[in-house]
Motif scaffolding. Structure first.
Motif, short mmCIF file in Angstrom:
data_model
loop_
_atom_site.label_atom_id
_atom_site.label_comp_id
_atom_site.label_asym_id
_atom_site.label_seq_id
_atom_site.Cartn_x
_atom_site.Cartn_y
_atom_site.Cartn_z
N ARG A 532 133.28 3.05 -34.48
CA ARG A 532 132.62 4.67 -33.99
C ARG A 532 131.45 5.44 -33.62
O ARG A 532 130.55 5.65 -33.75
N LEU A 533 131.73 4.11 -32.43
CA LEU A 533 129.63 4.61 -31.57
C LEU A 533 130.25 5.62 -30.37
O LEU A 533 131.65 6.18 -30.11
N LEU A 536 132.15 7.64 -25.06
CA LEU A 536 133.65 8.43 -24.71
C LEU A 536 134.32 7.55 -23.81
O LEU A 536 135.68 8.50 -24.42
N PRO A 537 134.51 6.75 -23.33
CA PRO A 537 135.13 6.48 -22.51
C PRO A 537 136.35 5.72 -23.59
O PRO A 537 137.22 5.19 -23.17
N SER A 538 136.17 5.08 -24.17
CA SER A 538 136.51 4.02 -25.50
C SER A 538 137.44 5.15 -26.00
O SER A 538 138.30 5.04 -27.03
N LEU A 539 136.79 6.55 -27.00
CA LEU A 539 137.44 7.77 -27.34
C LEU A 539 138.26 8.02 -26.57
O LEU A 539 139.38 8.78 -26.89
N ILE A 540 138.59 8.13 -25.32
CA ILE A 540 139.45 8.28 -23.81
C ILE A 540 140.58 7.70 -24.29
O ILE A 540 141.95 7.78 -24.79
N GLU A 669 122.40 16.10 -28.11
CA GLU A 669 123.61 16.96 -28.93
C GLU A 669 125.17 16.45 -28.25
O GLU A 669 126.32 16.40 -29.50
N MET A 670 124.69 15.71 -27.19
CA MET A 670 126.02 15.28 -26.68
C MET A 670 126.32 14.12 -27.66
O MET A 670 127.55 13.41 -27.78
N GLU A 675 129.91 11.92 -31.98
CA GLU A 675 130.26 11.03 -33.10
C GLU A 675 130.97 11.46 -33.87
O GLU A 675 131.83 10.94 -35.09
N ASP A 676 130.97 13.00 -34.24
CA ASP A 676 131.98 13.71 -34.90
C ASP A 676 133.18 13.60 -34.41
O ASP A 676 134.51 13.21 -35.37
#
Length: 681
Positions: A532-533, A536-540, A669-670, A675-676
């Protein structure tokens, strides 16, 4: 007294502001060992003056990064070699007593793994694993200082030595953790350059991390070009061209130092490939073999999808199984020792290990698989068998060579997946590289055997090189698992066999095409998602719709702001309640029309000015309100905000709706937003 405290506060924060031109060396707060610190500062000032006449001080940092990382790599390899030889010597001395040999074979790696896991858990828990997902997150702009601490570097270095000393029994590598070690060295060198050099840019630390990632790969293999390509593909979501030359300069220093130490230690006679091969140069492969290399690439792509599926499943299983969750939380040393004992038992040379060449080290495994001669013909020819030392372990069982290769592929697949759950410093690239070489070797031996019994003439099948298929398989599988093309260039640099550049690249491209279909995450993306790092590219990859979330939905509570006609009382309240460097300024609290921002250092100057003047001043009369170059809408996506922060190097992005201030986004903030979002996966 209150006035004095406020003055000290103003001086301290004014020095930390990025727009200030005064060198940190000239600051003079009270600290212990004052005389020693003054002497060191004077030496650094003289060093800056002397070195600055030649080139920027950061270039000395890049050179030092390459040299220091190469020295660490050589010392690690030397220590691991000594420990492996000690294990082999003890095992040989117990020849004739199978029970004692079994305990020697199993307890040695089990104890090393238990020590590495316990040491990492008790000293620095952040030192476990590969480290590449965390480095990627930091390169993307997220601050994670605990992953760059000196304690983490010391713990990861010693823990990785213990992991590698377990040998091919554990089947783990060095690349990932060493890239992490390189970034730690780069972080400290960046801080040193900032101390020496005035007017240092804030993004210099991020540049050093990108360079350090390339140096880590180059220092492991002595492969500078593939190290830079690795940094471009794996580490940087947006690679800046300005980092291109520093990367090549630093990796050249690192690769050259690593090769020099290898020559001085007697491992090699001169600068040469780490895994030299003897592929035929007159006819390296037949034109029709291109189809077979393409077929190998498709097979490696399918194999990579199977491996990544098993890897994602085991990561999920370790987080849902109560027994494993408890052991991985409180008894990490016991878990690592048990798993290592199980793996060592299965690779015992007097049992199933004789079918897996278990006595070979990782380097010996890859060297044997890249051999250009045909194993199936040598296993039936005594004269060849005496010369082929590489075949001794693969044919020790007396069975056809296809059986050991098949058993190796079947067993090492699930053993590697299981080893990925161990909570200790470990790399996962080199095992996949060797596994791909074995996969390609099996296909190459099959092609050579079929050609020898088919319609082709004898002189043709003897020219078929199974080692070329092993080379292509290694690059294709490792490239498909990591979703990169740099393993193709790495395979060529490791062996020096550029005659196979076209088939190796073709196999890697096709393997990547199969592995990337369906937008599935790569190996490193899966680790980032599992941890859960805020990357952003992994979340995509995990959820393509998630990064398109509007910024207005994830913004926190509205932070502090100042109106144009703010007085000293309001400014003092904002300074005391906020630590932001840029404070937004609006027309009035009622209209909320954004005018720009004011620097925190200017607010502190405004407070001092109000104390020295008899007449009360307003904010716009003393401070300069800076215009904002980029504004976001509440309907802008999180991905757009992240991209603008990364490319522009801005510290703050203001979010407005028809000119009215809604909020603002900074890197902290980013990080909270990502993380959320990661928690929703």
């Amino acid at each position: 007294m209150k006035s004095l405290d406020e003055d000290n506060n103003w001086e301290q924060e004014n020095r930390s502001d990025t727009s200030h031109n005064k060198s940190p060396l000239l600051a003079d707060p009270w600290k212990p060992c004052r005389r020693s610190r003054v002497f060191v500062k004077e030496c650094l000032l003289k060093l800056r003056c002397c070195s600055g006449t030649v080139c920027g001080i950061e270039w000395y940092g890049y050179a030092a990064l390459g040299i220091l990382t190469a020295i660490l790599s050589f010392l690690m390899d030397l220590s691991v070699t000594k420990l492996l030889r000690a294990h082999q010597w003890l095992y040989t001395k117990l020849e004739g007593n199978s029970l004692l040999q079994f305990f020697c074979w199993t307890l040695y790696p089990a104890c090393l793994c238990a020590v590495a896991s316990s040491f990492s858990h008790n000293i620095c828990p952040f030192s476990t694993g590969s480290g590449i997902p965390e480095v990627r997150t930091m390169v993307a702009g997220i601050q994670m200082p605990h992953y760059l601490s000196l304690t983490n570097m010391f713990t990861k270095f010693l823990g990785l030595i213990c992991t590698l000393a377990a040998g091919s029994t554990l089947f783990l590598g060095k690349v990932g953790p060493f890239v992490h070690l390189s970034t730690m060295v780069g972080s400290y060198l960046s801080n040193l350059c900032t101390l020496i050099q005035a007017n240092k840019k804030e993004e210099a630390a991020g540049e050093m991390l990108v360079v350090a990632a390339a140096v880590g790969v180059a220092s492991c293999f002595g492969a500078p070009i593939s190290g830079v390509l690795f940094s471009v593909e794996v580490m940087s979501f947006h690679f800046a061209v300005k980092n291109y030359y520093p990367c090549f300069f630093s990796v050249t220093c690192g690769a050259m130092t690593f090769r020099l130490f290898s020559v001085w230690s007697g491992d090699i006679e001169t600068f040469q490939a780490l895994f030299p091969t003897d592929f035929p140069t007159a006819l390296p492969f037949f034109p029709l073999e291109i189809l077979l290399f393409a077929f190998l690439g498709l097979l490696c792509g399918a194999m990579s999808r199977c491996y990544l599926f098993c890897h994602r499943w085991i990561l999920q299983f370790t987080k849902t199984n109560r027994v494993l969750v408890k052991m991985l939380t409180t008894e990490k040393g016991v878990y690592s020792g048990m798993v290592a004992f199980l793996l060592a038992s299965l690779t015992f040379p007097h049992s199933a290990g004789q079918y897996m060449a278990s006595k070979y080290t990782m380097k010996q495994l890859l060297t044997s698989l890249l051999d250009s001669r045909h194993w199936f013909s040598q296993s039936h020819n005594a004269s060849f068998g005496l010369e082929a030392e590489h075949l001794l372990e693969w044919s020790s069982s007396g069975t056809p060579i296809y059986l050991p290769l098949s058993v190796f592929l079947f067993m090492k697949l699930w053993m590697l997946v299981l080893a990925c759950t161990l909570p200790l410093p470990a790399g996962y690239f080199m095992p996949v590289f060797i596994y791909g070489a074995a996969f390609g070797r099996l296909l190459g031996e099959g092609v050579a055997y079929v050609s020898s019994t088919g319609v082709t003439s004898g002189w043709q099948w003897t020219s078929i090189n199974p080692g070329g298929y092993a080379l292509a398989g290694a690059a294709a599988l490792s490239g498909a698992v990591t979703h990169t093309l740099s393993p193709a260039l790495l395979a060529l640099e490791l062996t020096g066999q550029f005659s196979h550049a076209v088939p190796v690249l073709l196999a890697t491209l096709l393997a990547n095409a199969v592995a990337r279909s369906g937008h599935r995450p790569s190996f490193y993306d899966a680790l980032s998602i599992s941890k859960r790092l805020p990357h952003l590219p992994s979340l995509i990859k995990a959820c393509p719709r998630l990064p398109s979330t509007p910024v207005g939905q994830v913004l926190g509570a509205k932070s502090v702001q100042l109106q144009k006609a703010a007085g000293p009382v309001e400014v003092q309240q904002v300074v005391n309640s906020s630590t932001e460097i840029q404070i937004p300024v609006v027309e009035s609290h009622e209209s909320q029309i954004l005018l720009g921002f004011v620097l925190r250092s200017e607010l502190l100057m405004f407070l001092r000015h109000c104390k020295t003047e008899t007449m009360e001043k307003y904010l716009d009369e003393v401070c300069c309100i800076h215009p904002t170059s980029v504004l976001l809408s509440p309907h802008s996506s999180v991905q757009e905000a992240h991209t603008i922060l990364s490319l522009t190097g801005a510290q703050t992005l203001f979010v407005t709706d028809r000119g009215r201030l809604v909020g603002f986004i900074t890197w902290p903030e980013m990080k909270r937003i990502l993380e959320d979002l990661a928690k929703e996966i």
